[in-house]
Design a protein around this motif. Sequence first.
Motif, mmCIF file in Angstrom:
data_model
loop_
_atom_site.group_PDB
_atom_site.id
_atom_site.type_symbol
_atom_site.label_atom_id
_atom_site.label_comp_id
_atom_site.label_asym_id
_atom_site.label_seq_id
_atom_site.Cartn_x
_atom_site.Cartn_y
_atom_site.Cartn_z
ATOM 1 N N ASN A 239 0.850 -1.101 -0.005
ATOM 2 C CA ASN A 239 -0.063 0.020 -0.086
ATOM 3 C C ASN A 239 1.023 1.136 -0.076
ATOM 4 O O ASN A 239 1.752 1.300 0.968
ATOM 5 C CB ASN A 239 -1.009 -0.163 1.151
ATOM 6 C CG ASN A 239 -1.972 1.307 1.370
ATOM 7 O OD1 ASN A 239 -1.450 2.410 1.068
ATOM 8 N ND2 ASN A 239 -3.205 0.861 1.598
ATOM 9 N N PRO A 240 0.873 2.076 -1.076
ATOM 10 C CA PRO A 240 1.498 3.560 -0.957
ATOM 11 C C PRO A 240 1.552 4.280 0.290
ATOM 12 O O PRO A 240 2.630 4.798 0.812
ATOM 13 C CB PRO A 240 1.110 4.220 -2.328
ATOM 14 C CG PRO A 240 0.370 3.097 -3.086
ATOM 15 C CD PRO A 240 -0.307 2.053 -2.186
ATOM 16 N N GLY A 241 0.361 4.135 1.071
ATOM 17 C CA GLY A 241 0.114 5.170 2.197
ATOM 18 C C GLY A 241 1.066 4.572 3.261
ATOM 19 O O GLY A 241 1.659 5.081 4.078
ATOM 20 N N ILE A 242 1.046 3.016 3.311
ATOM 21 C CA ILE A 242 1.971 2.406 4.277
ATOM 22 C C ILE A 242 3.509 2.777 3.811
ATOM 23 O O ILE A 242 4.134 2.773 4.717
ATOM 24 C CB ILE A 242 1.622 0.993 4.307
ATOM 25 C CG1 ILE A 242 0.186 0.699 4.751
ATOM 26 C CG2 ILE A 242 2.640 0.139 5.359
ATOM 27 C CD1 ILE A 242 -0.091 0.947 6.218
ATOM 28 N N ARG A 243 3.760 2.639 2.690
ATOM 29 C CA ARG A 243 5.229 2.905 2.379
ATOM 30 C C ARG A 243 5.567 4.142 2.833
ATOM 31 O O ARG A 243 6.624 4.532 3.210
ATOM 32 C CB ARG A 243 5.315 2.629 1.097
ATOM 33 C CG ARG A 243 6.554 2.931 0.273
ATOM 34 C CD ARG A 243 6.783 2.634 -1.063
ATOM 35 N NE ARG A 243 8.169 2.731 -1.713
ATOM 36 C CZ ARG A 243 9.302 1.791 -1.676
ATOM 37 N NH1 ARG A 243 8.729 0.491 -1.434
ATOM 38 N NH2 ARG A 243 10.331 1.980 -1.850
#
Length: 257
Positions: A239-243
């Motif tokens: 997930n880009p947000g987690i990254r």
Amino acid sequence: MIRHILEDNIMIARFENPPTNSITFETLKLLREAIKNVNDNNSIKGLIITGEGRFFSSGFDLPVFLSFRDRSDVLNFFNVEEELLFELFTCKKPVIAAINGHCAAGGFILSMGCDYRIAVDNPKPKIGMTEIKIGLGLTIAEMELVRWGVNSNRDLRDVMFNGETYSFQDAKDKGYIDELVDAENLIVRAKKKICYWIDQPERAFISLKAAIKKPAAQSIRERLDNENWQDDLCAIILNPGIRTILEKVQKSMTGGK
């Protein structure tokens, strides 16, 4: 990343990945090797897991997580990680976490998978899980090892949902740590515990441990083999947000680099 030391017929697996003893893929492989040696070598009485310096372990290595580009990268790591945790939990002989310093995230999970936890009597180090604060969940084996170690579903709820870290004294009061000892006696006490357990007549510890852990071990094995846990895991890790959150955490740990 992990040094194997054989002392007094006891295997010591010591995290040596400064500054925080984070867990890399190489760490997983070396810890699996230590567990296999303990299981296969009749002369080895048990396993002590500990760390070098101020950390037991800060958990999984963030640069490793940030290097994942696709599903295969994630599963190459976590398929091995889940097997390691299962092997740790089901190791035939005594496994003791000798917690020398800060113990968080993956380090906390590993310690909960051990049969006994001894920590240094020091007010500064902290222990706990803060995954909820960075948007991460736990895999099947991770969650079940933590559930086993913290005694109850209510404690599991508090550990996972509150995302707090505890002093070692507070963790002992809650039952997450079994003993506190002076730093110079940490490994000595862990060795004594292993010897007391394994040196009973006919090594009865081995059959008792297998019987005690059998229901939980069977549940973990069946779920790993039959549930589709991979899709949710990959969706979270990629997930880009987690990254973005992990990148911020990594920068804070390296002074913005």
